[in-house]
Design a protein around this motif. Structure first.
Motif, mmCIF file in Angstrom:
data_model
loop_
_atom_site.group_PDB
_atom_site.id
_atom_site.type_symbol
_atom_site.label_atom_id
_atom_site.label_comp_id
_atom_site.label_asym_id
_atom_site.label_seq_id
_atom_site.Cartn_x
_atom_site.Cartn_y
_atom_site.Cartn_z
ATOM 1 N N THR A 117 76.446 79.234 -53.950
ATOM 2 C CA THR A 117 76.173 79.358 -52.518
ATOM 3 C C THR A 117 75.998 77.981 -51.884
ATOM 4 O OG1 THR A 117 75.147 81.522 -52.805
ATOM 5 C CG2 THR A 117 74.571 80.304 -50.800
ATOM 6 N N LEU A 118 75.210 77.123 -52.513
ATOM 7 C CA LEU A 118 75.010 75.774 -51.989
ATOM 8 C C LEU A 118 76.318 74.998 -51.959
ATOM 9 C CD1 LEU A 118 71.618 74.863 -53.698
ATOM 10 C CD2 LEU A 118 72.004 75.446 -51.288
ATOM 11 N N GLU A 119 77.112 75.155 -52.986
ATOM 12 C CA GLU A 119 78.420 74.487 -53.029
ATOM 13 C C GLU A 119 79.281 74.945 -51.850
ATOM 14 O OE1 GLU A 119 81.312 71.926 -54.449
ATOM 15 O OE2 GLU A 119 79.296 72.150 -55.267
ATOM 16 N N GLN A 120 79.243 76.246 -51.576
ATOM 17 C CA GLN A 120 80.049 76.800 -50.484
ATOM 18 C C GLN A 120 79.591 76.286 -49.125
ATOM 19 O OE1 GLN A 120 82.824 78.750 -50.596
ATOM 20 N NE2 GLN A 120 82.905 78.547 -48.381
ATOM 21 N N VAL A 121 78.295 76.360 -48.845
ATOM 22 C CA VAL A 121 77.824 76.046 -47.493
ATOM 23 C C VAL A 121 77.581 74.562 -47.249
ATOM 24 C CG1 VAL A 121 76.845 78.343 -47.163
ATOM 25 C CG2 VAL A 121 75.364 76.492 -47.941
ATOM 26 N N LEU A 122 77.365 73.777 -48.290
ATOM 27 C CA LEU A 122 77.093 72.360 -48.079
ATOM 28 C C LEU A 122 78.237 71.440 -48.499
ATOM 29 C CD1 LEU A 122 73.336 72.192 -49.173
ATOM 30 C CD2 LEU A 122 74.266 72.264 -46.850
ATOM 31 N N ARG A 123 79.159 71.943 -49.290
ATOM 32 C CA ARG A 123 80.283 71.119 -49.736
ATOM 33 C C ARG A 123 81.633 71.638 -49.233
ATOM 34 N NH1 ARG A 123 79.347 66.094 -51.535
ATOM 35 N NH2 ARG A 123 77.850 66.033 -53.189
ATOM 36 N N LYS A 124 81.948 72.881 -49.570
ATOM 37 C CA LYS A 124 83.273 73.419 -49.240
ATOM 38 C C LYS A 124 83.421 73.725 -47.756
ATOM 39 C CE LYS A 124 84.092 75.435 -53.780
ATOM 40 N NZ LYS A 124 84.166 76.682 -54.531
ATOM 41 N N THR A 125 82.392 74.264 -47.152
ATOM 42 C CA THR A 125 82.449 74.638 -45.738
ATOM 43 C C THR A 125 81.209 74.119 -45.035
ATOM 44 O OG1 THR A 125 83.441 76.701 -46.546
ATOM 45 C CG2 THR A 125 82.942 76.586 -44.204
#
Length: 123
Positions: A107-115
């Protein structure tokens, strides 16, 4: 979950730029968010845990968050028993509890890195 988040921020060289608050009530969260917004520090990520049972106060606060701070990612952790409306829009990011560290890291990867764009922005 705070420890998981801090560990992820440290591993991704993002901890220096971050301030993290944990709140025990909607009132406490409202006060902290109001102060941050007054000084122009819009949070990039707000995590709202509905705990075991969402209350009317929590649901109203969630709605106010989404309408008041559209430039922030708002991730809501909801109990497995909470019904999620089928007609919800794509700006809502809900995770069912119980969650584990791997799911939280994704989730953190998605909201803070990917998007890292706001919740209302197009991908």
């Amino acid at each position: 979950m705070s420890q998981w988040t801090l560990r992820w921020l440290l591993e991704n060289d993002m901890a220096e730029d971050c301030t993290m608050y944990t709140c025990n009530s909607v009132e406490e969260a409202t006060g902290i968010l109001e102060t941050a917004l007054i000084v122009g520090e819009t949070p990039s990520l707000i995590i709202f845990d509905h705990a075991e049972r969402p209350t009317e106060v929590n649901l109203a606060f969630s709605k106010r968050l989404h309408s008041s701070i559209p430039e922030s990612w708002i991730v809501e952790i909801v109990p497995d028993s909470m019904p999620i409306q089928n007609d919800r829009d794509n700006s809502l990011y809900w995770i069912r509890r119980p969650l584990d560290e791997d799911e939280w890291r994704e989730t953190l990867e998605q909201v803070l890195r990917k998007t890292p764009t706001p919740q209302w922005a197009e991908d």
